[in-house]
Design an enzyme around this catalytic site. Structure first.
Site, PDB file in Angstrom:
ATOM      1  N   ASP A  82      -2.934   5.195  -6.067  1.00 11.97           N
ATOM      2  CA  ASP A  82      -2.191   4.675  -4.921  1.00 11.97           C
ATOM      3  C   ASP A  82      -0.691   4.916  -5.156  1.00 11.97           C
ATOM      4  OD1 ASP A  82      -1.728   3.266  -2.564  1.00 11.97           O
ATOM      5  OD2 ASP A  82      -1.758   1.300  -3.546  1.00 11.97           O
ATOM      6  N   HIS A  83       0.005   5.421  -4.151  1.00 12.64           N
ATOM      7  CA  HIS A  83       1.458   5.645  -4.241  1.00 12.64           C
ATOM      8  C   HIS A  83       1.860   6.380  -5.518  1.00 12.64           C
ATOM      9  CE1 HIS A  83       2.425   3.299  -0.686  1.00 12.64           C
ATOM     10  NE2 HIS A  83       1.638   2.329  -1.133  1.00 12.64           N
ATOM     11  N   ASP A 104       2.905   9.705  -2.649  1.00 15.46           N
ATOM     12  CA  ASP A 104       3.616   9.203  -1.479  1.00 15.46           C
ATOM     13  C   ASP A 104       4.890  10.011  -1.205  1.00 15.46           C
ATOM     14  OD1 ASP A 104       4.676   7.768   0.531  1.00 15.46           O
ATOM     15  OD2 ASP A 104       4.641   5.832  -0.490  1.00 15.46           O
TER      16      ASP A 104
HETATM   17  P1  13P Z   1      -0.181  -5.642   0.391  1.00 12.39           P
HETATM   18  O1  13P Z   1       0.362  -5.947  -0.982  1.00 12.39           O
HETATM   19  O2  13P Z   1       0.769  -6.022   1.477  1.00 12.39           O
HETATM   20  O3  13P Z   1      -1.547  -6.198   0.599  1.00 12.39           O
HETATM   21  O4  13P Z   1      -0.287  -4.041   0.486  1.00 12.39           O
HETATM   22  C1  13P Z   1      -0.966  -3.341  -0.501  1.00 12.39           C
HETATM   23  C2  13P Z   1      -0.815  -1.875  -0.315  1.00 12.39           C
HETATM   24  O5  13P Z   1      -0.610  -1.388   0.772  1.00 12.39           O
HETATM   25  C3  13P Z   1      -0.929  -1.017  -1.507  1.00 12.39           C
HETATM   26  O6  13P Z   1      -0.781   0.325  -1.214  1.00 12.39           O
END
Ligand code: 13P
Length: 388
Positions: A82-83, A104
């Site tokens: 993620d990211h 990202d």
């Molecule tokens: P929240 O922390 O707002 O739930 O978002 C998590 C997220 O989008 C991780 O990529």
């Protein structure tokens, strides 16, 4: 072995009008709590590891634990970067077992986002790994994790979304329609008209970042308009922190402070799975999703014209060079134990997915090593790719 292809998992969710949670984990308590909920709810699940959290844990160790958790699960699991911040992180994540990738580039202008993402897609697809791209920008607003997503929200333009997918080849599109990372200030307002327009133009699984703070009704509206993956972290973190605060007293040691954290995370995760309608979908995902299994690329060979020391040097160079090729999990070299063996030496190169057979064969580092170092001295050889 319910690690499954993430593209199949999300395609099933998209076609059957539910969403899979991409739950970010920052410790073993998170990993165990999330998996416990997935098992209890018979739900597919995405274990998400965000590069913005790498300062809290050792990525390599967390990946080993995530892969082990997936392998022993009875529900379908995908593991997602993620990211991610760079191509290097993406290559490393795939090597360690991620079978979904996001780097990202959403803070860049459109053309730059496209160029960076397209390069990522070429690499990842060569490894069989699907890619999530983000168009528009989901900022953070306040509280836990918000500071990791600075700047203002930029909404996704529906016209650009279709072009972005065509030009990059991404498999899933993360859109910005009013959610924010971190805790929400007041009731979030979602631009559902925009989401509907994007869904109509794009016709492939959409992703929402910043799941924390949305109402059950809003989650339903998102899913009804093409969202098949919802990223969720802050509420899990808040549930854990709330439990720790309640455990606090002068006598509480580390384990006493953490007492109940796992079940608090599990409870919130299970609630999400019910609201996202992924509860009960495990079996049908397993029936249609390809399992995610590595390939063993084995070469047995004899050498001519080089001595034992030079064979050692050849093997060391091969481990160094080939081990860096995207999709290669590890390179093992060895010698036969039996003196009379038909072949004296062996390579075992482990690929994350069958797609790597081709991308590895054609990769310039492999071509150069094979043509300049290996093939000239190892004419007598056999090779085979097999899956366990
Ligand atoms: P929240 O922390 O707002 O739930 O978002 C998590 C997220 O989008 C991780 O990529």
């Amino acid at each position: 072995m319910p690690l499954v292809h993430m593209k199949d998992m999300l395609q099933h969710a998209w076609e059957n009008h539910y969403a899979v949670g991409g739950f970010d984990l920052v410790s073993l308590d998170f990993l165990e709590g999330i998996m416990e909920a997935a098992e209890r709810e018979s739900s597919p699940v995405i274990l998400s590891l965000a590069e913005s959290h790498f300062e809290y844990y050792d990525f390599q160790l967390a990946m080993a634990a995530s892969v082990a958790a997936a392998e022993r699960a009875s529900v379908p699991v995908a593991i997602h970067l993620d990211h991610g911040a760079s191509m290097e992180t993406a290559v490393e994540a795939i090597r360690l077992g991620c079978n979904g990738i996001m780097v990202d580039a959403s803070h860049h202008p459109f053309e730059q986002n496209v160029a960076l993402t397209r390069e990522l897609v070429t690499m990842a697809h060569g490894c069989g790994v699907p890619v999530e791209g983000e168009l528009g920008y989901v900022a953070g607003v306040e509280g836990e994790d918000a500071e990791r997503h600075p700047g203002e929200v930029i909404y996704t333009q529906p016209e650009e979304a279709a072009r972005y997918i065509e030009e990059t080849g991404v498999d899933f599109l993360a859109v910005s329609i009013g959610t924010v990372h971190g805790r929400m200030r007041g009731q979030p307002r979602l631009d559902l008209e925009r989401l509907r327009a994007i869904n109509e133009k794009v016709q492939q699984p959409l992703v929402i970042h910043g799941g924390t703070g949305l109402s059950d009704a809003q989650f339903c509206q998102l899913i009804d308009n093409g969202v098949a993956k919802i990223n969720y972290y802050t509420a899990l973190s808040d549930a854990a922190a709330h439990t720790i605060r309640a455990n606090m007293n002068d006598q509480a040691g580390y384990t006493r402070l953490l007492d109940g954290v796992r079940s608090a995370i599990s409870k919130e995760t299970a609630r999400c799975m019910q609201v996202f309608r992924s509860s009960g979908q495990a079996e049908s995902v397993l029936a249609c999703a390809q399992p995610w299994r590595p390939v063993e690329h084995v070469i047995l060979y004899n050498v001519e014209g080089i001595d034992s020391g030079q064979v050692d040097a050849l093997m060391a160079e091969g481990r160094r060079v080939l081990g860096q090729i995207p999709g290669v999990q590890r390179v093992i070299t060895g010698r036969a134990i039996q003196k009379q063996a038909r072949y004296a030496f062996a390579w075992l190169v482990e690929f994350v997915h069958p797609a790597v057979i081709d991308s590895y064969r054609d990769h310039p580092a492999h071509v150069a090593f094979a043509d300049q170092h290996f093939r000239p001295v190892a004419g007598d050889r056999v090779s085979i790719d097999f899956q366990t």
